[in-house]
Design a protein around this motif. Structure first.
Motif, PDB file in Angstrom:
ATOM      1  N   UNK A  80       0.851  -1.190   0.000  1.00 23.84           N
ATOM      2  CA  UNK A  80       0.000   0.000   0.000  1.00 23.84           C
ATOM      3  C   UNK A  80       0.888   1.242   0.000  1.00 23.84           C
ATOM      4  N   UNK A  81       0.528   2.225  -0.809  1.00 18.15           N
ATOM      5  CA  UNK A  81       1.255   3.488  -0.802  1.00 18.15           C
ATOM      6  C   UNK A  81       0.470   4.523  -0.010  1.00 18.15           C
ATOM      7  N   UNK A  82       1.111   5.040   1.010  1.00 23.14           N
ATOM      8  CA  UNK A  82       0.524   6.104   1.814  1.00 23.14           C
ATOM      9  C   UNK A  82       1.426   7.331   1.668  1.00 23.14           C
ATOM     10  N   UNK A  83       0.978   8.445   2.199  1.00 23.61           N
ATOM     11  CA  UNK A  83       1.800   9.645   2.229  1.00 23.61           C
ATOM     12  C   UNK A  83       2.037  10.058   3.676  1.00 23.61           C
ATOM     13  N   UNK A  84       3.176  10.675   3.894  1.00 26.86           N
ATOM     14  CA  UNK A  84       3.450  11.199   5.226  1.00 26.86           C
ATOM     15  C   UNK A  84       3.923  12.642   5.129  1.00 26.86           C
ATOM     16  N   UNK A  85       3.513  13.425   6.111  1.00 33.45           N
ATOM     17  CA  UNK A  85       3.992  14.778   6.281  1.00 33.45           C
ATOM     18  C   UNK A  85       5.047  14.724   7.374  1.00 33.45           C
ATOM     19  N   UNK A  86       6.259  15.102   7.028  1.00 33.11           N
ATOM     20  CA  UNK A  86       7.361  15.096   7.983  1.00 33.11           C
ATOM     21  C   UNK A  86       7.685  16.532   8.351  1.00 33.11           C
ATOM     22  N   UNK A  87       7.511  16.870   9.610  1.00 33.01           N
ATOM     23  CA  UNK A  87       7.816  18.224  10.058  1.00 33.01           C
ATOM     24  C   UNK A  87       9.258  18.274  10.546  1.00 33.01           C
ATOM     25  N   UNK A  88       9.970  19.297  10.105  1.00 27.48           N
ATOM     26  CA  UNK A  88      11.375  19.432  10.466  1.00 27.48           C
ATOM     27  C   UNK A  88      11.567  20.459  11.559  1.00 27.48           C
ATOM     28  N   UNK A  89      12.538  21.355  11.366  1.00 32.13           N
ATOM     29  CA  UNK A  89      12.857  22.352  12.388  1.00 32.13           C
ATOM     30  C   UNK A  89      11.610  23.141  12.766  1.00 32.13           C
ATOM     31  N   UNK A  90      11.377  23.246  14.076  1.00 30.64           N
ATOM     32  CA  UNK A  90      10.189  23.931  14.596  1.00 30.64           C
ATOM     33  C   UNK A  90      10.575  24.709  15.848  1.00 30.64           C
ATOM     34  N   UNK A  91      10.139  25.940  15.928  1.00 25.68           N
ATOM     35  CA  UNK A  91      10.414  26.745  17.123  1.00 25.68           C
ATOM     36  C   UNK A  91       9.357  27.839  17.229  1.00 25.68           C
ATOM     37  N   UNK A  92       9.025  28.190  18.464  1.00 29.52           N
ATOM     38  CA  UNK A  92       8.087  29.286  18.731  1.00 29.52           C
ATOM     39  C   UNK A  92       8.625  30.065  19.925  1.00 29.52           C
ATOM     40  N   UNK A  93       8.610  31.370  19.819  1.00 32.39           N
ATOM     41  CA  UNK A  93       9.106  32.207  20.912  1.00 32.39           C
ATOM     42  C   UNK A  93       8.391  31.847  22.218  1.00 32.39           C
ATOM     43  N   UNK A  94       9.132  31.698  23.327  1.00 30.96           N
ATOM     44  CA  UNK A  94       8.510  31.294  24.602  1.00 30.96           C
ATOM     45  C   UNK A  94       7.369  32.186  25.057  1.00 30.96           C
ATOM     46  N   UNK A  95       7.371  33.451  24.652  1.00 33.42           N
ATOM     47  CA  UNK A  95       6.277  34.346  25.039  1.00 33.42           C
ATOM     48  C   UNK A  95       4.953  33.881  24.466  1.00 33.42           C
ATOM     49  N   UNK A  96       4.991  33.029  23.422  1.00 33.46           N
ATOM     50  CA  UNK A  96       3.766  32.536  22.802  1.00 33.46           C
ATOM     51  C   UNK A  96       3.504  31.070  23.114  1.00 33.46           C
TER      52      UNK A  96
END
Length: 247
Positions: A80-96
């Motif tokens: 079976x062929x499926x798709x995947x979303x791979x999330x890489x570098x992620x950051x959010x300012x601590x104030x948020x």
């Protein structure tokens, strides 16, 4: 390019194809990333970014305060062929931190990606921090590694196939851990704080047990399906918006 304004302030989110990122955007993204992660450099950041399809950018008064990069790829698993979303570098300012602005934008982007591929889409992530790991129990019903109840053998098989294809010998299926040896990037001590959080949060405690070597850049391979019935809270609403807009 898709853009969404936050109702409460001048914060805006935009989904930008990586080739369209301006040099100034890249400079701001790396500066933000480097302030929270150790063992990173600009060359490695750009190499990781070049592999990705797009970036979800969060701006406040035109300054980038958060982002997540991602790609979408097919994977064949047992015929079976499926798709995947791979999330890489992620950051959010601590104030948020605690503000859903980045998560809502991420789930909208996932909905648009699901509309584009047409079939099943999974979130494949390699996680080195408890805050990112807690997205799974907080916003998904079924995922691996499972915290409560039986492990989904099907999800685990798909996760292992993707992780093996991407990381080969660095991935150990029995633990779900990806060990590169020397760190390729990990949270600075003042931002990791998993040991203290684990005393009062069972999801952080689970992450610490599952990935005790997080502090040297070991990553935990995780998988969940992007599907309305598998999403909780505002994740389902944001995903549905992206699904509708992407069709």
């Amino acid at each position: 390019m898709r853009s969404t304004a936050d109702e409460n302030d001048s914060t805006r989110s935009v989904d930008i194809p990586v080739p369209n990122l301006a040099p100034a955007d890249r400079d701001q993204m790396f500066a933000l990333y480097e302030s929270y992660y150790e063992a990173v450099d600009r060359k490695g950041f750009e190499r990781d970014l070049a592999e990705k399809d797009a970036a979800v950018i969060i701006r406040h008064e035109r300054k980038i305060i958060g982002f997540s990069t991602y790609l979408v790829r097919p994977q064949t698993v047992g015929g079976e062929t499926v798709h995947y979303l791979f999330s890489g570098d992620t950051v959010l300012h601590p104030a948020r931190w605690g503000d859903p602005v980045l998560l809502r934008s991420f789930f909208r982007a996932a909905g648009a990606a699901k509309a584009e591929v047409g079939g099943r889409l999974f979130w494949f992530s390699i996680i080195g921090g408890h805050r990112t790991f807690r997205i799974l129990p907080n916003f998904f019903c079924d995922f691996v590694p499972a915290i409560d109840g039986p492990v989904s053998a099907r999800l685990q098989t798909i996760r292992d196939a993707i992780a093996t294809a991407r990381y080969g010998r660095h991935f150990e299926p029995s633990t779900g851990l990806i060990d590169f040896g020397p760190s390729q990037g990990h949270l600075r001590d003042q931002w990791a704080d998993v040991e203290q959080t684990a005393l009062r949060n069972r999801f952080a405690a689970f992450f610490l047990r599952a990935n005790p070597s997080y502090f040297r850049g070991v990553e935990l391979a995780c998988l969940a399906e992007f599907e309305i019935g598998n999403l909780k809270r505002y994740a389902a609403a944001s995903f549905a918006e992206g699904l509708k807009d992407g069709r």
